[in-house]
Design a protein around this motif. Sequence first.
Motif, mmCIF file in Angstrom:
data_model
loop_
_atom_site.group_PDB
_atom_site.id
_atom_site.type_symbol
_atom_site.label_atom_id
_atom_site.label_comp_id
_atom_site.label_asym_id
_atom_site.label_seq_id
_atom_site.Cartn_x
_atom_site.Cartn_y
_atom_site.Cartn_z
ATOM 1 N N GLY A 169 -48.360 -10.664 -45.818
ATOM 2 C CA GLY A 169 -48.727 -12.269 -46.347
ATOM 3 C C GLY A 169 -49.702 -12.814 -46.875
ATOM 4 O O GLY A 169 -49.046 -14.681 -47.098
ATOM 5 N N LYS A 170 -50.497 -12.512 -47.784
ATOM 6 C CA LYS A 170 -51.252 -13.694 -48.677
ATOM 7 C C LYS A 170 -50.147 -14.598 -50.124
ATOM 8 O O LYS A 170 -51.124 -15.401 -49.500
ATOM 9 C CB LYS A 170 -51.508 -12.506 -49.578
ATOM 10 N N THR A 171 -49.390 -12.996 -50.468
ATOM 11 C CA THR A 171 -48.723 -14.845 -51.305
ATOM 12 C C THR A 171 -48.332 -15.182 -50.708
ATOM 13 O O THR A 171 -48.021 -16.803 -50.947
ATOM 14 C CB THR A 171 -47.537 -13.837 -51.807
ATOM 15 N N THR A 172 -47.487 -15.539 -49.647
ATOM 16 C CA THR A 172 -46.878 -16.754 -48.383
ATOM 17 C C THR A 172 -47.718 -17.355 -48.601
ATOM 18 O O THR A 172 -47.612 -18.691 -48.281
ATOM 19 C CB THR A 172 -46.079 -15.720 -47.437
ATOM 20 N N LEU A 173 -48.933 -17.404 -48.184
ATOM 21 C CA LEU A 173 -50.417 -18.510 -47.721
ATOM 22 C C LEU A 173 -50.690 -18.707 -48.877
ATOM 23 O O LEU A 173 -50.478 -19.899 -48.557
ATOM 24 C CB LEU A 173 -51.207 -17.337 -46.224
ATOM 25 N N LEU A 174 -50.356 -18.442 -49.443
ATOM 26 C CA LEU A 174 -51.020 -18.666 -50.588
ATOM 27 C C LEU A 174 -50.348 -20.213 -51.067
ATOM 28 O O LEU A 174 -50.664 -20.996 -51.875
ATOM 29 C CB LEU A 174 -51.779 -17.700 -52.367
#
Length: 306
Positions: A169-174
């Motif tokens: 979920g890195k992109t979602t959090l970013l």
Amino acid sequence: MLILNNEQALEYHPIIKYIPKRLRKYLSLIKLNEAEEIRLRKGRPLMVYFNDGGYFINDHARLSKNPSNAVIADDSDIKEAIELISESSLYAFEDCLRQGYITVSGGHRVGICGSAVLEKGIIASQKNISSLNYRLSREVSGIAESLIPYCIKNNRILNTLIVSPPGCGKTTLLRDLIRLISQKGYRVSVADERNEISAVHNGYTGYDLGYSCDILEGASRSEAMLILLRTMSPQVIATDEIGLKDDINAVTKAVSSGVSVIATVHSENPETLRKSGTDWINMFDCFVTLSHRNGPGTIEEVYCDL
């Protein structure tokens, strides 16, 4: 037999229009808003992955952990899927074959596996496509709220690195962190190489990135960061999955110019990066470690080195 055309498919989930028509009737009955991946493998069962693992779809369009009576993807399904995700432009698709993925509208990324075609020892394309992995992008507003007190100190955005293995979920959090910072009035420029962060279509963003955000999509991360630095007078540059030498040079240029950088990187945690001799992480002040423990975007640790 229910077979959805592209217009009808949009009523279920945007990704459905990129799925072969024979398989749509099964997936249209599944709650794909909660799914993370859809896997098509030639001669293998159609599978959908959720937070608790992978499920087969049987011929009654029901999810099961048992592969008995599972729907099988065949060669014609793979070929039709490639036509759909490339929008029948095989010329434009060649570069995607080389990189191993294509981003479709909505910011969803389709991973591609087959037989590598080499030119002078370098992958130039792929043939005999055997597997497709539809990674479903989603917008989750508010998941980065808890990071704001750590990422902003004395009205300055700290150089922040979001760290995790793939699929956490890195992109979602970013994306949500960009939205929150932008809404606070900071000028944020996004270097969106794969169009996954913003899902831009015809100049309009598919996700809410706030009212003070500028996006350059389609260019390499490093090139986009340098262009944004020269042209958009950003206070913050955000980008995804850094690691190449050119990426690090661009981050160095931005930081030395007084511009804050928020980025993601694939690794288990910051300590693993340090042990691998990755000294460039010293440019970052704040580290956010994610896992999949409670689903994508689970924040395990926030550490700020000030």
